[in-house]
Write a protein that holds these residues in place. Sequence first.
Motif, PDB file in Angstrom:
ATOM      1  N   LEU A 178       0.824  -1.210   0.000  1.00 54.27           N
ATOM      2  CA  LEU A 178       0.000   0.000   0.000  1.00 54.27           C
ATOM      3  C   LEU A 178       0.857   1.259   0.000  1.00 54.27           C
ATOM      4  O   LEU A 178       0.562   2.223  -0.714  1.00 54.27           O
ATOM      5  N   ALA A 179       1.914   1.256   0.803  1.00 58.02           N
ATOM      6  CA  ALA A 179       2.802   2.425   0.855  1.00 58.02           C
ATOM      7  C   ALA A 179       3.494   2.636  -0.488  1.00 58.02           C
ATOM      8  O   ALA A 179       3.604   3.773  -0.971  1.00 58.02           O
ATOM      9  N   ALA A 180       3.956   1.555  -1.097  1.00 60.92           N
ATOM     10  CA  ALA A 180       4.624   1.666  -2.400  1.00 60.92           C
ATOM     11  C   ALA A 180       3.641   2.166  -3.466  1.00 60.92           C
ATOM     12  O   ALA A 180       3.998   3.013  -4.293  1.00 60.92           O
ATOM     13  N   ALA A 181       2.421   1.668  -3.437  1.00 54.33           N
ATOM     14  CA  ALA A 181       1.410   2.121  -4.400  1.00 54.33           C
ATOM     15  C   ALA A 181       1.081   3.596  -4.196  1.00 54.33           C
ATOM     16  O   ALA A 181       0.940   4.355  -5.158  1.00 54.33           O
ATOM     17  N   ALA A 182       0.993   4.017  -2.947  1.00 48.06           N
ATOM     18  CA  ALA A 182       0.653   5.410  -2.650  1.00 48.06           C
ATOM     19  C   ALA A 182       1.760   6.374  -3.061  1.00 48.06           C
ATOM     20  O   ALA A 182       1.478   7.498  -3.478  1.00 48.06           O
ATOM     21  N   THR A 183       3.003   5.924  -2.978  1.00 52.39           N
ATOM     22  CA  THR A 183       4.132   6.805  -3.302  1.00 52.39           C
ATOM     23  C   THR A 183       4.656   6.602  -4.717  1.00 52.39           C
ATOM     24  O   THR A 183       5.472   7.389  -5.191  1.00 52.39           O
ATOM     25  N   GLY A 184       4.208   5.537  -5.376  1.00 51.06           N
ATOM     26  CA  GLY A 184       4.705   5.237  -6.712  1.00 51.06           C
ATOM     27  C   GLY A 184       6.095   4.625  -6.702  1.00 51.06           C
ATOM     28  O   GLY A 184       6.724   4.491  -7.743  1.00 51.06           O
ATOM     29  N   GLU A 185       6.577   4.241  -5.537  1.00 50.01           N
ATOM     30  CA  GLU A 185       7.919   3.656  -5.421  1.00 50.01           C
ATOM     31  C   GLU A 185       7.896   2.202  -5.881  1.00 50.01           C
ATOM     32  O   GLU A 185       7.013   1.434  -5.504  1.00 50.01           O
ATOM     33  N   ARG A 186       8.871   1.848  -6.703  1.00 47.28           N
ATOM     34  CA  ARG A 186       9.011   0.465  -7.153  1.00 47.28           C
ATOM     35  C   ARG A 186      10.058  -0.203  -6.278  1.00 47.28           C
ATOM     36  O   ARG A 186      11.207   0.227  -6.251  1.00 47.28           O
ATOM     37  N   LEU A 187       9.653  -1.235  -5.591  1.00 52.18           N
ATOM     38  CA  LEU A 187      10.556  -1.942  -4.683  1.00 52.18           C
ATOM     39  C   LEU A 187      10.971  -3.268  -5.302  1.00 52.18           C
ATOM     40  O   LEU A 187      10.122  -4.007  -5.811  1.00 52.18           O
ATOM     41  N   PRO A 188      12.266  -3.583  -5.253  1.00 54.61           N
ATOM     42  CA  PRO A 188      12.719  -4.876  -5.793  1.00 54.61           C
ATOM     43  C   PRO A 188      12.107  -6.032  -4.986  1.00 54.61           C
ATOM     44  O   PRO A 188      12.240  -6.083  -3.761  1.00 54.61           O
ATOM     45  N   ALA A 189      11.446  -6.924  -5.672  1.00 47.91           N
ATOM     46  CA  ALA A 189      10.754  -8.043  -5.012  1.00 47.91           C
ATOM     47  C   ALA A 189      11.712  -8.874  -4.164  1.00 47.91           C
ATOM     48  O   ALA A 189      11.346  -9.313  -3.064  1.00 47.91           O
ATOM     49  N   ARG A 190      12.940  -9.084  -4.646  1.00 51.01           N
ATOM     50  CA  ARG A 190      13.912  -9.878  -3.881  1.00 51.01           C
ATOM     51  C   ARG A 190      14.274  -9.190  -2.578  1.00 51.01           C
ATOM     52  O   ARG A 190      14.431  -9.851  -1.556  1.00 51.01           O
ATOM     53  N   ARG A 191      14.407  -7.878  -2.591  1.00 49.15           N
ATOM     54  CA  ARG A 191      14.744  -7.145  -1.369  1.00 49.15           C
ATOM     55  C   ARG A 191      13.564  -7.155  -0.396  1.00 49.15           C
ATOM     56  O   ARG A 191      13.745  -7.277   0.806  1.00 49.15           O
ATOM     57  N   VAL A 192      12.359  -6.998  -0.928  1.00 49.23           N
ATOM     58  CA  VAL A 192      11.172  -7.056  -0.071  1.00 49.23           C
ATOM     59  C   VAL A 192      11.076  -8.439   0.577  1.00 49.23           C
ATOM     60  O   VAL A 192      10.866  -8.560   1.794  1.00 49.23           O
ATOM     61  N   ALA A 193      11.270  -9.478  -0.220  1.00 50.77           N
ATOM     62  CA  ALA A 193      11.206 -10.845   0.312  1.00 50.77           C
ATOM     63  C   ALA A 193      12.290 -11.067   1.364  1.00 50.77           C
ATOM     64  O   ALA A 193      12.026 -11.672   2.417  1.00 50.77           O
ATOM     65  N   ALA A 194      13.497 -10.586   1.101  1.00 50.24           N
ATOM     66  CA  ALA A 194      14.593 -10.753   2.069  1.00 50.24           C
ATOM     67  C   ALA A 194      14.297 -10.001   3.363  1.00 50.24           C
ATOM     68  O   ALA A 194      14.486 -10.538   4.463  1.00 50.24           O
ATOM     69  N   GLY A 195      13.851  -8.759   3.252  1.00 48.04           N
ATOM     70  CA  GLY A 195      13.537  -7.973   4.444  1.00 48.04           C
ATOM     71  C   GLY A 195      12.424  -8.593   5.263  1.00 48.04           C
ATOM     72  O   GLY A 195      12.502  -8.668   6.495  1.00 48.04           O
ATOM     73  N   LEU A 196      11.379  -9.063   4.587  1.00 46.02           N
ATOM     74  CA  LEU A 196      10.267  -9.702   5.301  1.00 46.02           C
ATOM     75  C   LEU A 196      10.701 -11.033   5.921  1.00 46.02           C
ATOM     76  O   LEU A 196      10.252 -11.375   7.023  1.00 46.02           O
ATOM     77  N   ALA A 197      11.586 -11.758   5.247  1.00 47.40           N
ATOM     78  CA  ALA A 197      12.083 -13.026   5.803  1.00 47.40           C
ATOM     79  C   ALA A 197      12.894 -12.782   7.073  1.00 47.40           C
ATOM     80  O   ALA A 197      12.722 -13.482   8.076  1.00 47.40           O
ATOM     81  N   VAL A 198      13.781 -11.789   7.036  1.00 48.29           N
ATOM     82  CA  VAL A 198      14.573 -11.451   8.225  1.00 48.29           C
ATOM     83  C   VAL A 198      13.644 -11.050   9.367  1.00 48.29           C
ATOM     84  O   VAL A 198      13.808 -11.477  10.517  1.00 48.29           O
ATOM     85  N   ASN A 199      12.654 -10.231   9.054  1.00 49.80           N
ATOM     86  CA  ASN A 199      11.711  -9.797  10.082  1.00 49.80           C
ATOM     87  C   ASN A 199      10.938 -10.988  10.651  1.00 49.80           C
ATOM     88  O   ASN A 199      10.743 -11.098  11.870  1.00 49.80           O
ATOM     89  N   ALA A 200      10.494 -11.887   9.788  1.00 51.95           N
ATOM     90  CA  ALA A 200       9.721 -13.054  10.236  1.00 51.95           C
ATOM     91  C   ALA A 200      10.556 -13.963  11.141  1.00 51.95           C
ATOM     92  O   ALA A 200      10.078 -14.410  12.192  1.00 51.95           O
TER      93      ALA A 200
END
Length: 142
Positions: free
Chosen positions: A56-78
């Motif tokens: 939602l934040a990326a859609a609201a700001t128009g920011e394109r986030l690399p899927a691999r980085r998002v997956a890595a960050g969420l995995a570390v957090n999990a």
Amino acid sequence: MGGLYAALHAGHMVGDYWAQTDRCAQAKGKPGKDGRRACATHVATLTATQAAFISLAAAATGERLPARRVAAGLAVNAISHYAIDRRDHGVMPHLCRALRRYGKEDFARLGAPGLASGAAYLDQAWHIAWCAISAAIIAGKG
């Protein structure tokens, strides 16, 4: 990175309190298979909530986030979330013992059992710190 941190933090708060079922909250710190399963279910729900907030934040700001980085960050957090939420069967008692000279074992026992216990505050501090680390992973270059 601030926007990512804000999305992860908000997703964490919603996922940890609103999306978590009472069954998971009661069982996630118990020993054995049932405790592990309840904690894994909670972490899956929390991670999905954080992913939704990041999207939602990326859609609201128009920011394109690399899927691999998002997956890595969420995995570390999990992983970090699971490790501390296992309570007596996770890293919390080990960390508190290691920091005994700073009074963390005594602090963790304050107000126990209960939501406003020292352990609950240490748990949340851990989660928020890892939200910041996860945001840095997602925002990183490369």
